[in-house]
Write a protein that holds these residues in place. Structure first.
Motif, PDB file in Angstrom:
ATOM      1  N   PRO A  93       0.798  -1.236   0.000  1.00 56.31           N
ATOM      2  CA  PRO A  93       0.000   0.000   0.000  1.00 56.31           C
ATOM      3  C   PRO A  93       0.824   1.276   0.000  1.00 56.31           C
ATOM      4  N   LEU A 151      -0.261   3.963  -2.740  1.00 50.42           N
ATOM      5  CA  LEU A 151      -0.967   5.172  -2.339  1.00 50.42           C
ATOM      6  C   LEU A 151      -0.243   6.419  -2.836  1.00 50.42           C
ATOM      7  N   CYS A 179      -0.768   6.714  -6.649  1.00 50.90           N
ATOM      8  CA  CYS A 179      -2.148   7.131  -6.879  1.00 50.90           C
ATOM      9  C   CYS A 179      -2.299   8.638  -6.672  1.00 50.90           C
ATOM     10  N   PRO A 236      -8.050   7.008  -8.017  1.00 44.32           N
ATOM     11  CA  PRO A 236      -8.788   6.677  -6.794  1.00 44.32           C
ATOM     12  C   PRO A 236      -8.030   5.628  -5.981  1.00 44.32           C
ATOM     13  N   PRO A 237      -7.563   5.957  -4.782  1.00 41.00           N
ATOM     14  CA  PRO A 237      -6.776   4.991  -4.003  1.00 41.00           C
ATOM     15  C   PRO A 237      -7.583   3.764  -3.579  1.00 41.00           C
ATOM     16  N   GLU A 238      -8.908   3.900  -3.517  1.00 37.33           N
ATOM     17  CA  GLU A 238      -9.724   2.754  -3.106  1.00 37.33           C
ATOM     18  C   GLU A 238      -9.709   1.628  -4.146  1.00 37.33           C
ATOM     19  N   ASP A 239      -9.247   1.932  -5.355  1.00 36.90           N
ATOM     20  CA  ASP A 239      -9.175   0.903  -6.399  1.00 36.90           C
ATOM     21  C   ASP A 239      -7.807   0.220  -6.451  1.00 36.90           C
ATOM     22  N   ARG A 240      -6.976   0.445  -5.438  1.00 31.32           N
ATOM     23  CA  ARG A 240      -5.591  -0.019  -5.514  1.00 31.32           C
ATOM     24  C   ARG A 240      -5.472  -1.541  -5.601  1.00 31.32           C
TER      25      ARG A 240
END
Length: 400
Positions: A145, A149, A152, A158-162
């Motif tokens: 992460p 992050l 991104c 969008p960091p939630e799609d990492r």
């Protein structure tokens, strides 16, 4: 794609776990050896330091993936050398020069140094998440992460799609028993990026994606080149650091004397990072090259039109260049490794990768100086690819 060494396939468990004996045999054979892929494709492999460095800087070794794929198609059916997306890493001048110039300023030493507060903030937030846990997977919970992050943030993703980004990267870069996995991942990722470009056109921001769209508007990029550029920055922007942090931590746990030395000399981390990069090169094999003319490589004649693999990991363990090359020596103070490549294709994100590694290891070791493996070392899963050198998982404890 795989290569074979004296009849054995490097994707066998022994090579994935420890490729260095095989690479030593390749170095001992001379400047270049002809090996064969699992599909029967002949390829030249270069693994000695001086020869690797020469190849990386020699313009007679092309990287245009379309031309390389054409050479492969003329010899063996069903061999895919990589994605057909056009980006800096698989193109030659003048296209390479034009593409690299568009994003070079983002990754200069000065611009990267200004990112330190961002890297420190994300690092501390991830380490805060270890609170109350007896065991953590250092790869899943920290090494992955952190750089994801950060990239991104730079790209405006969008960091939630990492986790989707990571899944696509894994499918493209590592071996999978499903032959269609990489193709599906590329298709899904291309569709995702195309949709994201549409949204960013309507909502410009202060990020690399918006800058690339401006370059498209000015006629400096095609739409396909934007997608290829973003693909490379997204994948390249996290893969190296993920592998570096995992293998560096494991190297410390395997070498308690070096672990103790580093705890007593954290100010020497910039020097230690170069040794970690040399010892376990995150990108073990450079992208496929091909000869555009006959080349005399230290007395070995490689004809024009031959495919060539360049082993960064083999070069960085060459005892003719690095004394005691198979030992981790954190105060070696020799930054001559080729972990980031060499020449015009040297990794654009080298400064950022080193900053991430320095900050992450400093904070990790300061807060958790007594880390130990929480699994049998023989059971640790390595990335199933000859191109990358990294761990899939690294359980560690104690965290108190």
């Amino acid at each position: 794609m795989t290569t074979s060494d004296a009849g054995s396939t490097p994707r066998q468990a022994s090579f994935i776990t420890d490729p260095y004996p095989a690479l030593a045999r390749i170095r001992a054979n001379g400047p270049a050896s002809i090996l064969h892929s699992a599909e029967g494709m002949p390829m030249w492999v270069v693994a000695r330091y001086r020869d690797v460095r020469n190849v990386l800087a020699d313009p007679r070794f092309g990287q245009d993936v379309r031309r390389a794929q054409g050479l492969a198609d003329n010899r063996v059916e069903g061999v895919t050398l990589g994605t057909d997306m056009v980006h800096m890493l698989n193109s030659d001048p003048p296209d390479h020069t034009r593409l690299r110039r568009l994003v070079h300023s983002t990754f200069t030493a000065r611009r990267v140094a200004a990112m330190r507060p961002l890297v420190e903030r994300i690092t501390d937030e991830l380490l805060d998440g270890f609170a109350g846990r007896d065991v953590v997977d250092l790869v899943r919970d920290f090494a992955f992460p952190l750089p994801m992050l950060i990239i991104c943030e730079l790209l405006g993703f969008p960091p939630e799609d990492r986790f989707a980004y990571r899944a696509w990267s894994t499918a493209v870069l590592t071996h999978n028993d499903d032959p269609g996995a990489a193709e599906r991942a590329m298709r899904d990722m291309s569709g995702y990026l195309s949709a994201l470009l549409v949204r960013r056109r309507a909502d410009p921001r202060d990020d690399i994606l918006t800058d690339l769209l401006r370059a498209r508007h000015d006629g400096q990029l095609t739409e396909d080149e934007i997608i290829g550029m973003v693909f490379l920055l997204l994948i390249g922007g996290h893969e190296t650091t993920v592998n570096l942090l995992g293998t560096a931590t494991l190297a410390l746990l395997r070498n308690p004397d070096q672990h103790r030395w580093l705890l007593d000399n954290l100010s020497a981390l910039p020097v230690a990072i170069d040794e970690f990069l040399r010892y376990e090169s995150p990108v073990s094999m450079a992208t496929v090259r091909f000869t555009t003319a006959e080349v005399d490589l230290d007395g070995v004649e490689i004809p024009a039109g031959e495919l060539v693999l360049v082993s960064l990991g083999g070069a960085n363990r060459d005892p003719d260049r690095f004394p005691d090359a198979d030992r981790l020596i954190l105060d070696r103070a020799d930054a001559g490794h080729l972990a980031f490549g060499h020449g015009i294709h040297r990794c654009l994100g080298a400064f950022l990768g080193k900053l991430e590694g320095e900050v992450a290891l400093n904070r990790l070791l300061t807060r958790f100086p007594h880390l130990a493996l929480a699994a049998d070392e023989d059971d640790l899963p390595w990335r199933n690819t000859i191109m990358l050198r990294g761990l899939e998982s690294l359980p560690v404890a104690p965290l108190g």
